[in-house]
Design a protein around this motif. Structure first.
Motif, PDB file in Angstrom:
ATOM      1  N   ASP A  90      33.915  30.424  45.907  1.00 42.50           N
ATOM      2  CA  ASP A  90      33.956  30.907  47.293  1.00 42.50           C
ATOM      3  C   ASP A  90      32.758  30.387  48.086  1.00 42.50           C
ATOM      4  O   ASP A  90      32.898  29.988  49.244  1.00 42.50           O
ATOM      5  CB  ASP A  90      33.991  32.439  47.329  1.00 42.50           C
ATOM      6  CG  ASP A  90      35.313  33.008  46.829  1.00 42.50           C
ATOM      7  OD1 ASP A  90      36.308  32.244  46.727  1.00 42.50           O
ATOM      8  OD2 ASP A  90      35.350  34.222  46.521  1.00 42.50           O
TER       9      ASP A  90
ATOM     10  N   ASP B 231      36.277  26.314  36.762  1.00 40.01           N
ATOM     11  CA  ASP B 231      37.729  26.223  36.926  1.00 40.01           C
ATOM     12  C   ASP B 231      38.379  27.599  36.755  1.00 40.01           C
ATOM     13  O   ASP B 231      39.219  27.816  35.889  1.00 40.01           O
ATOM     14  CB  ASP B 231      38.308  25.210  35.946  1.00 40.01           C
ATOM     15  CG  ASP B 231      39.723  24.802  36.284  1.00 40.01           C
ATOM     16  OD1 ASP B 231      40.265  25.270  37.312  1.00 40.01           O
ATOM     17  OD2 ASP B 231      40.301  24.023  35.520  1.00 40.01           O
ATOM     18  N   TYR B 232      37.975  28.500  37.603  1.00 40.34           N
ATOM     19  CA  TYR B 232      38.427  29.894  37.598  1.00 40.34           C
ATOM     20  C   TYR B 232      39.953  30.010  37.559  1.00 40.34           C
ATOM     21  O   TYR B 232      40.511  30.791  36.797  1.00 40.34           O
ATOM     22  CB  TYR B 232      37.850  30.562  38.852  1.00 40.34           C
ATOM     23  CG  TYR B 232      38.471  31.861  39.258  1.00 40.34           C
ATOM     24  CD1 TYR B 232      38.022  33.048  38.699  1.00 40.34           C
ATOM     25  CD2 TYR B 232      39.474  31.911  40.207  1.00 40.34           C
ATOM     26  CE1 TYR B 232      38.563  34.255  39.081  1.00 40.34           C
ATOM     27  CE2 TYR B 232      40.026  33.112  40.600  1.00 40.34           C
ATOM     28  CZ  TYR B 232      39.580  34.281  40.030  1.00 40.34           C
ATOM     29  OH  TYR B 232      40.118  35.466  40.401  1.00 40.34           O
ATOM     30  N   PHE B 233      40.630  29.227  38.368  1.00 41.48           N
ATOM     31  CA  PHE B 233      42.081  29.370  38.506  1.00 41.48           C
ATOM     32  C   PHE B 233      42.835  28.987  37.238  1.00 41.48           C
ATOM     33  O   PHE B 233      43.910  29.510  36.974  1.00 41.48           O
ATOM     34  CB  PHE B 233      42.586  28.585  39.714  1.00 41.48           C
ATOM     35  CG  PHE B 233      42.083  29.153  41.004  1.00 41.48           C
ATOM     36  CD1 PHE B 233      42.602  30.333  41.507  1.00 41.48           C
ATOM     37  CD2 PHE B 233      41.058  28.539  41.700  1.00 41.48           C
ATOM     38  CE1 PHE B 233      42.126  30.889  42.690  1.00 41.48           C
ATOM     39  CE2 PHE B 233      40.571  29.070  42.873  1.00 41.48           C
ATOM     40  CZ  PHE B 233      41.107  30.255  43.373  1.00 41.48           C
ATOM     41  N   SER B 234      42.277  28.074  36.433  1.00 45.69           N
ATOM     42  CA  SER B 234      42.962  27.710  35.195  1.00 45.69           C
ATOM     43  C   SER B 234      42.994  28.885  34.219  1.00 45.69           C
ATOM     44  O   SER B 234      43.939  29.017  33.442  1.00 45.69           O
ATOM     45  CB  SER B 234      42.292  26.500  34.532  1.00 45.69           C
ATOM     46  OG  SER B 234      41.007  26.837  34.058  1.00 45.69           O
TER      47      SER B 234
ATOM     48  N   ILE C 223      42.706  32.242  35.227  1.00 47.25           N
ATOM     49  CA  ILE C 223      43.448  33.326  35.874  1.00 47.25           C
ATOM     50  C   ILE C 223      44.956  33.141  35.720  1.00 47.25           C
ATOM     51  O   ILE C 223      45.695  34.103  35.550  1.00 47.25           O
ATOM     52  CB  ILE C 223      43.054  33.421  37.377  1.00 47.25           C
ATOM     53  CG1 ILE C 223      41.631  33.942  37.501  1.00 47.25           C
ATOM     54  CG2 ILE C 223      44.017  34.271  38.179  1.00 47.25           C
ATOM     55  CD1 ILE C 223      41.414  35.325  36.909  1.00 47.25           C
ATOM     56  N   ASP C 224      45.409  31.893  35.759  1.00 47.96           N
ATOM     57  CA  ASP C 224      46.847  31.616  35.695  1.00 47.96           C
ATOM     58  C   ASP C 224      47.364  31.333  34.282  1.00 47.96           C
ATOM     59  O   ASP C 224      48.558  31.164  34.093  1.00 47.96           O
ATOM     60  CB  ASP C 224      47.185  30.418  36.594  1.00 47.96           C
ATOM     61  CG  ASP C 224      46.941  30.725  38.061  1.00 47.96           C
ATOM     62  OD1 ASP C 224      47.014  31.906  38.439  1.00 47.96           O
ATOM     63  OD2 ASP C 224      46.673  29.785  38.823  1.00 47.96           O
ATOM     64  N   ASP C 225      46.486  31.268  33.293  1.00 52.73           N
ATOM     65  CA  ASP C 225      46.888  30.893  31.936  1.00 52.73           C
ATOM     66  C   ASP C 225      47.322  32.129  31.157  1.00 52.73           C
ATOM     67  O   ASP C 225      46.522  33.035  30.905  1.00 52.73           O
ATOM     68  CB  ASP C 225      45.717  30.203  31.229  1.00 52.73           C
ATOM     69  CG  ASP C 225      46.117  29.582  29.914  1.00 52.73           C
ATOM     70  OD1 ASP C 225      47.143  30.001  29.326  1.00 52.73           O
ATOM     71  OD2 ASP C 225      45.407  28.673  29.460  1.00 52.73           O
TER      72      ASP C 225
ATOM     73  N   ARG D  84      41.275  38.277  29.489  1.00 50.14           N
ATOM     74  CA  ARG D  84      40.810  38.487  30.877  1.00 50.14           C
ATOM     75  C   ARG D  84      40.485  39.948  31.151  1.00 50.14           C
ATOM     76  O   ARG D  84      39.715  40.250  32.062  1.00 50.14           O
ATOM     77  CB  ARG D  84      41.878  38.021  31.870  1.00 50.14           C
ATOM     78  CG  ARG D  84      41.926  36.563  32.132  1.00 50.14           C
ATOM     79  CD  ARG D  84      42.790  36.234  33.335  1.00 50.14           C
ATOM     80  NE  ARG D  84      44.143  36.732  33.245  1.00 50.14           N
ATOM     81  CZ  ARG D  84      45.199  36.012  32.853  1.00 50.14           C
ATOM     82  NH1 ARG D  84      45.048  34.757  32.513  1.00 50.14           N
ATOM     83  NH2 ARG D  84      46.398  36.541  32.822  1.00 50.14           N
TER      84      ARG D  84
ATOM     85  N   LYS E  58      34.326  32.766  40.339  1.00 51.02           N
ATOM     86  CA  LYS E  58      35.047  32.891  41.621  1.00 51.02           C
ATOM     87  C   LYS E  58      34.066  32.938  42.784  1.00 51.02           C
ATOM     88  O   LYS E  58      34.287  32.296  43.820  1.00 51.02           O
ATOM     89  CB  LYS E  58      35.924  34.148  41.608  1.00 51.02           C
ATOM     90  CG  LYS E  58      36.673  34.421  42.899  1.00 51.02           C
ATOM     91  CD  LYS E  58      37.851  33.493  43.062  1.00 51.02           C
ATOM     92  CE  LYS E  58      38.829  33.936  44.122  1.00 51.02           C
ATOM     93  NZ  LYS E  58      38.461  33.608  45.472  1.00 51.02           N
TER      94      LYS E  58
END
Length: 187
Positions: free
Chosen positions: A170, A139-142, A144-146, A153, A166
């Motif tokens: 991809d 769950d890369y996006f959780s 990156i956006d947290d 990070r 990621k």
């Protein structure tokens, strides 16, 4: 505000013992809603009352770990320097118990990583996230956006791990695209 009103109205409707599971759950949700809207003191008070409703002394009852994490977060915001670590320690003990009982999936380990960040332990957070990755977490996006992960990070070990996650995402996307699947539009 509407979430708080909704949970409070359900709490008023529920009959029975104030120490019952449904009462504790609703009070925990009401407190969590207050914490999420920045009303840390009121939220922490309500969650703590729910935790203690069955007569235990402390954070020993098994509760929704997200609510317990929010309680620790609220204590941090309120500068309650002894209560916040106690809440996080209790949360991690519940997570460890659940993992021993077979609930050791990647999201439990990723949740532990977030608690480690809240405790001010970025190395422990990356280590827990590496364990989550090994268990299948992607769950890369959780992350990156947290905003909680903002400083962590930047660590080289975190960047390397996130790059692997990621790349895996991809690769999965490439495989799905290669299948040329048609998405139904009449659903």
């Amino acid at each position: 505000r509407r979430l708080i009103e909704f949970v409070d109205s359900r709490l008023r409707e529920v009959k029975g013992d104030p120490g019952s599971q449904i009462h504790r759950t609703l009070r925990s949700f009401a407190g969590a809603a207050r914490i999420l809207t920045g009303r840390y003191a009121a939220g922490a008070e309500q969650v703590q009352a729910a935790l203690l409703a069955d007569g235990t002394t402390g954070f020993s009852i098994q509760v929704d770990i997200n609510v317990l994490g929010m309680l620790g977060f609220a204590y941090q915001k309120l500068d309650r320097d002894t209560d916040a670590p106690r809440a996080f320690k209790s949360l991690l003990s519940v997570v460890a118990k659940m993992q021993k009982e077979g609930f050791a999936g990647p999201n439990w380990k990723a949740g532990e990583a977030t608690v480690r960040i809240l405790q001010g332990d970025p190395a422990g957070a990356v280590s827990a996230l590496q364990a989550a990755y090994a268990a299948g977490w992607r769950d890369y996006f959780s992350i990156i956006d947290d905003p909680l992960w903002e400083q962590t990070r930047k660590r080289p070990d975190a960047q390397a791990l996130l790059a692997r996650a990621k790349a895996d995402l991809d690769a999965m996307r490439t495989r799905v695209d290669a299948m040329n699947l048609a998405v139904p539009t009449d659903i």
